[in-house]
Scaffold this active site. Structure first.
Site, short mmCIF file in Angstrom:
data_model
loop_
_atom_site.label_atom_id
_atom_site.label_comp_id
_atom_site.label_asym_id
_atom_site.label_seq_id
_atom_site.Cartn_x
_atom_site.Cartn_y
_atom_site.Cartn_z
N GLN A 1 -10.52 4.16 -2.86
CA GLN A 1 -10.43 5.25 -1.87
C GLN A 1 -10.90 6.56 -2.50
OE1 GLN A 1 -6.44 5.86 -0.50
NE2 GLN A 1 -6.91 7.71 0.62
N GLY A 2 -11.99 7.09 -2.01
CA GLY A 2 -12.53 8.33 -2.56
C GLY A 2 -12.24 9.52 -1.66
N SER B 1 -9.39 12.22 -2.62
CA SER B 1 -8.93 13.39 -3.37
C SER B 1 -9.99 13.90 -4.35
CB SER B 1 -7.67 13.04 -4.16
OG SER B 1 -6.62 12.74 -3.29
N SER C 1 -7.79 5.07 -7.56
CA SER C 1 -7.25 3.86 -8.19
C SER C 1 -8.23 2.70 -8.10
CB SER C 1 -5.93 3.47 -7.51
OG SER C 1 -4.96 4.46 -7.75
N GLU D 1 -1.04 3.61 9.94
CA GLU D 1 -0.98 2.96 8.64
C GLU D 1 0.18 3.45 7.79
OE1 GLU D 1 -2.81 0.23 7.58
OE2 GLU D 1 -2.87 0.46 9.73
#
Lengths: 396, 344
Positions: free
Chosen positions: A130-131, A133, A165, A248
């Site tokens: 997940q890009g 932040s 992560s 989610e």
């Protein structure tokens, strides 16, 4: 065997029993964090195990069959999560793919994207990161600076992401990038399914406080991304995804209540295994705190049940997911602090059951510090509750 | 945020609130008659004794209305006593349901010790249900039982709280066996949590209105982040409690219901006083006056922990966890929910 292939399911005790039987047979004891023989599986073992979980009908429950899912409902998703949570099994190595990317693609992805990525996620052929932040934009995502510029043929991505992560092993990145004027804030953000083997990407792993090296910083230097890999329209994907993310927040890792309970039972079992720790179970102070932890878990279970009932009845979750996230993250931190405190009173020559518990809960204690930070910090969740549930005035 | 439970129709909740409001300034005897006329005292008791025979979820808003309206009458105890006595003591149960006689329950002390209390009291009260050392419950007819009544030291100002001292240990046969006594206590835990939730909700809504209308430094108090976060945290606690209470009420009478009820009560007793204390703080100096009712709700919330033991609720949870006797297997809960859905 696909356990999800026969009906009826959620209300059928036989369905739950089939899930239990499968997990009992297929999850090695040594992979269970509450077993004295614990030896954590490798990444490849976890990936292959997750693929088998899906094939057996324990992942992608509510995704349509056309995209590799099992075409069931959130009620079956809940049953599966209860059974997964009861066992101290390894965390998913593709939770971003399954719990973030999948629902977003189902909501705003193109047909081609759904057919390409969704089965690959469930079959563990595509691991996602997940890009979102950036160094200067953590909670304030509208302030991101990573930019995607269309050069007439492809999008070119430049900038930096951080706290990403699993980026070092991911095949794809769900990338949030600016595609319009910075002053438009949320309204000039777009989502991409960026291939992590594209040229111009540099990934550096970072050491976390729990000694894991999952965190990465990712640098993008004119990275080419095909038009077909934009999710949703230009400057539209993010706004559309926000609604998905609300759901989610309430439904991802639904197993948490039951995993939390597994941890609580593990703590009690470890204390029973040692005479000195067993005395703590008779101590009024610790009994009060154990009772409070169990009470926290009950509250969490009722939040989950409420969310499932609402969604199954066609209702909306809206900002209520923030209530659940805030409750479990803070309650879990309280509990693991209690566990570390109790197990810290074990004698130096404690047996293997106590040592295993000490290792597990020390790791959980450190890891839990992230739980009130990721997926929106506690302060952000409080802000959402104030804004969206209470609708408190902001104006002068 | 106004209802104690999402399970019950709003009009039922509203009529319970109106009935309690109508009793303001009435004597205990008149309150009993008035609430009986509205059918509230027998909401859970069977129709054999004049009750409505409704399930536990319907009792929550009634108990909540009593707390929200700062009712002096021992309403929760009356609801529970009427239901508990309907089989073994139907004449007394009917008199209670019809508001002709008043009952209460002593949750602390035993008839063997002879000292009972603090007890929620009312003038003219006739029936007292009290625990015995053997886990059963005795029914004391105070008109025929030698006893003395003294004021209890309590924060409570709206309800009369007393300590009852019996001249002799009660020796008559139990009114409720140990199993029925446990069920009585399960119901009490649940209804007390409903009372606490309602009291906190009343105070919360008052504070919310205040911070939206009170302006300082040129803007509403609600515009300050620290105040927004306080109210958001109170919402977190209230909504968690509300959902747990709903689940506990739905599963009342089962082991899973008893577990959820203890969790709801422990949550309520942990957070409700803090919430009400916070609403006093948010109201500033006016919160420290009798002009606002916040302190009356706070007094009642704090007294609830005395009347029904908070540490006992947490210990009950811990004991079940340690002994492995709690219904924590989701298969059990699912089977229970399925049976209840089929019955419905």
């Amino acid at each position: 065997m696909d356990i999800a292939a026969s009906r009826p399911l959620a209300g059928d005790p036989a369905y739950r029993q089939r899930l239990r039987d499968w997990l009992a047979a297929e999850l090695p004891r040594s992979w269970r964090a509450d077993d004295v023989s614990y030896a954590p599986p490798s990444f490849e073992q976890r990936r292959d195990y997750e693929a088998r979980l899906h094939a057996a009908g324990l992942a992608g429950m509510a995704w349509p069959k056309a995209y590799g899912g099992h075409g069931l409902t959130l009620r079956e998703h809940l049953v599966v999560n209860q059974e997964i949570g009861r066992l101290a099994m390894p965390e998913s190595v593709n939770s971003i793919g399954k719990e973030l990317v999948g629902p977003i693609l189902l909501a705003v992805g193109s047909e081609a994207q759904k057919r390409r990525h969704l089965p690959a996620i469930l079959e563990m052929r595509e691991i996602w990161c997940q890009g979102f932040s950036e160094p200067e934009a953590g909670s304030d995502l509208a302030g991101i600076k990573t930019r995607a510029v269309h050069d007439g043929t492809v999008w070119r991505v430049s900038g930096q992401k951080i706290w990403t992560s699993g980026a070092f092993r991911a095949q794809r990145c769900l990338l949030l990038a600016r595609t319009g004027p910075a002053e438009d804030r949320h309204k000039s953000l777009s989502l991409f399914a960026l291939p992590m083997d594209a040229p111009g990407i540099t990934v550096n792993q970072m050491r976390q406080i729990n000694d894991s090296r999952e965190f990465c910083e990712v640098f993008f230097d004119e990275v080419p991304v095909a038009e077909a890999d934009m999710i949703g329209g230009v400057n539209e994907g993010w706004m559309a995804a926000i609604g998905v993310l609300e759901i989610e927040r309430a439904t991802n890792r639904m197993y948490r209540s039951w995993r939390f309970e597994n941890e609580l039972k593990h703590l009690v079992a470890a204390c029973r295994a040692d005479a000195r720790l067993a005395m703590l179970l008779e101590d009024g102070h610790y009994r009060q705190r154990l009772g409070a932890s169990l009470s926290d878990i009950e509250v969490l279970k009722h939040h989950v049940q409420d969310a499932v009932d609402s969604l199954a009845d066609g209702g909306k979750i809206a900002a209520r997911g923030s209530l659940m996230k805030l409750h479990w993250s803070e309650a879990h931190q309280r509990f693991v602090a209690l566990a570390v405190e109790m197990l810290g009173k074990a004698p130096a020559d404690a047996g293997p059951a106590v040592r295993r518990a000490q290792q597990r809960f020390q790791h959980l204690y450190l890891s839990a510090r992230a739980e009130t930070i990721y997926a929106g910090t506690s302060q952000i969740q409080l802000g959402i509750i104030a804004d969206r549930i209470l609708k408190l005035s902001k104006s002068r | 945020m106004s209802s104690v439970t999402t399970e019950i129709p709003d009009d039922f909740v509203a009529s319970a609130q109106r009935a309690v409001e109508a009793c303001t300034d009435l004597s205990a005897a008149d309150t009993a008659r008035r609430l009986a006329e509205d059918g509230l005292l027998g909401v859970m008791a069977g129709d054999d004794v004049g009750g409505l025979g409704l399930p536990m979820p319907f009792a929550l808003p009634v108990a909540g209305a009593g707390a929200g309206g700062l009712c002096a009458f021992p309403l929760t105890e009356t609801l529970l006593a009427a239901r508990a006595l309907q089989d073994g003591h139907p004449v007394a149960a009917q008199a209670i349901v019809e508001g002709r006689e008043i009952a209460t329950i002593a949750w602390a002390g035993t008839v063997d010790d002879r000292i009972l209390g603090p007890v929620a009291w009312a003038e003219g009260l006739r029936w007292l249900l009290a625990l015995a050392d053997d886990g059963t419950v005795r029914l004391l007819d105070l008109a025929a039982t030698a006893h003395t009544v003294a004021p209890a030291i309590s924060l409570e100002v709206d309800r009369q709280m007393v300590v009852v001292t019996l001249a002799d240990p009660a020796t008559d046969a139990p009114a409720l066996d140990a199993e029925a006594a446990a069920a009585l206590r399960d119901g009490a835990v649940l209804l007390r949590a409903a009372e606490l939730l309602t009291g906190a909700t009343v105070c919360f809504e008052q504070a919310r209105t205040h911070v939206e209308t009170r302006r300082q430094f040129g803007r509403p108090l609600a515009a300050f982040q620290v105040i927004r976060h306080d109210l958001a945290r109170y919402t977190l606690w209230l909504e968690g409690l509300r959902r747990t209470l709903d689940g506990a009420a739905r599963r009342a009478g089962t082991p899973a219901g008893a577990l959820a009820a203890r969790a709801a009560f422990a949550t309520a007793a942990d957070h409700v006083p803090t919430i009400i204390e916070g609403t006093i703080q948010l109201n500033g100096a006016m919160g420290f006056t009798w002009d606002l009712d916040l302190h009356r709700h706070l007094r009642r919330a704090r007294a609830a922990g005395d009347v029904l033991d908070l540490t006992g609720a947490r210990d009950w949870l811990a004991a079940g966890l340690i002994d492995g006797t709690l219904p924590l297997d989701p298969a059990e809960t699912a089977a229970l929910d399925t049976r209840q859905a089929e019955c419905a």
